[in-house]
Design a protein around this motif. Structure first.
Motif, mmCIF file in Angstrom:
data_model
loop_
_atom_site.group_PDB
_atom_site.id
_atom_site.type_symbol
_atom_site.label_atom_id
_atom_site.label_comp_id
_atom_site.label_asym_id
_atom_site.label_seq_id
_atom_site.Cartn_x
_atom_site.Cartn_y
_atom_site.Cartn_z
ATOM 1 N N ASP A 22 0.624 -0.771 -0.153
ATOM 2 C CA ASP A 22 -0.252 0.277 -0.016
ATOM 3 C C ASP A 22 0.919 1.650 -0.128
ATOM 4 O O ASP A 22 0.795 2.544 -0.994
ATOM 5 C CB ASP A 22 -0.804 -0.026 0.796
ATOM 6 N N GLU A 25 2.569 2.030 -3.383
ATOM 7 C CA GLU A 25 1.122 1.845 -4.152
ATOM 8 C C GLU A 25 1.710 1.101 -5.703
ATOM 9 O O GLU A 25 2.155 1.566 -6.482
ATOM 10 C CB GLU A 25 1.073 3.839 -5.542
ATOM 11 N N GLU A 27 0.202 -1.941 -5.558
ATOM 12 C CA GLU A 27 -1.327 -3.316 -5.601
ATOM 13 C C GLU A 27 -1.200 -3.738 -6.568
ATOM 14 O O GLU A 27 -1.404 -4.849 -6.872
ATOM 15 C CB GLU A 27 -2.663 -2.669 -4.843
#
Length: 107
Positions: A22, A25, A27
């Motif tokens: 997370d 960034e 994901e």
């Protein structure tokens, strides 16, 4: 066997990895082999691997080498966030003198 301490450790490690995913960034890239990822994303994965070790000092050797401007700006943001949000000290070697400007602030 996946009981007791082993189960607790596995759950904690998975939670830590999810937090790093997370934070960086990435994901949308989780199901892809790292070797097939764009170069800038591969570098974020490398940064994530280093963060997974829970370092007190993160030593980075040319973290933006070979990156385009957009990837360099993204990596600079993540490096600054590591310092600010995670409180991890950084030692960085970078030959692109322009990219070090934003990193050298203290506080």
């Amino acid at each position: 066997m996946w009981l007791g301490k082993a189960k607790r450790e596995e759950i904690e490690h998975r939670r830590r990895v999810e937090d790093i995913i997370d934070f960086l960034e990435i994901e949308g890239w989780r199901k892809h082999p790292v070797a097939l990822l764009p170069y800038g994303i591969q570098k974020r994965v490398e940064l994530g691997r280093a963060l997974a070790m829970d370092p007190e000092l993160l030593m980075l050797d040319e973290p933006v080498a070979g990156m385009n401007l957009e990837e360099t700006e993204d990596m600079a943001r993540f490096i600054l966030d590591i310092r600010r949000e995670l409180g991890i000290s950084l030692l960085m070697v970078e030959h692109d003198m322009g990219s070090g400007d934003g990193y050298c602030r203290t506080g």
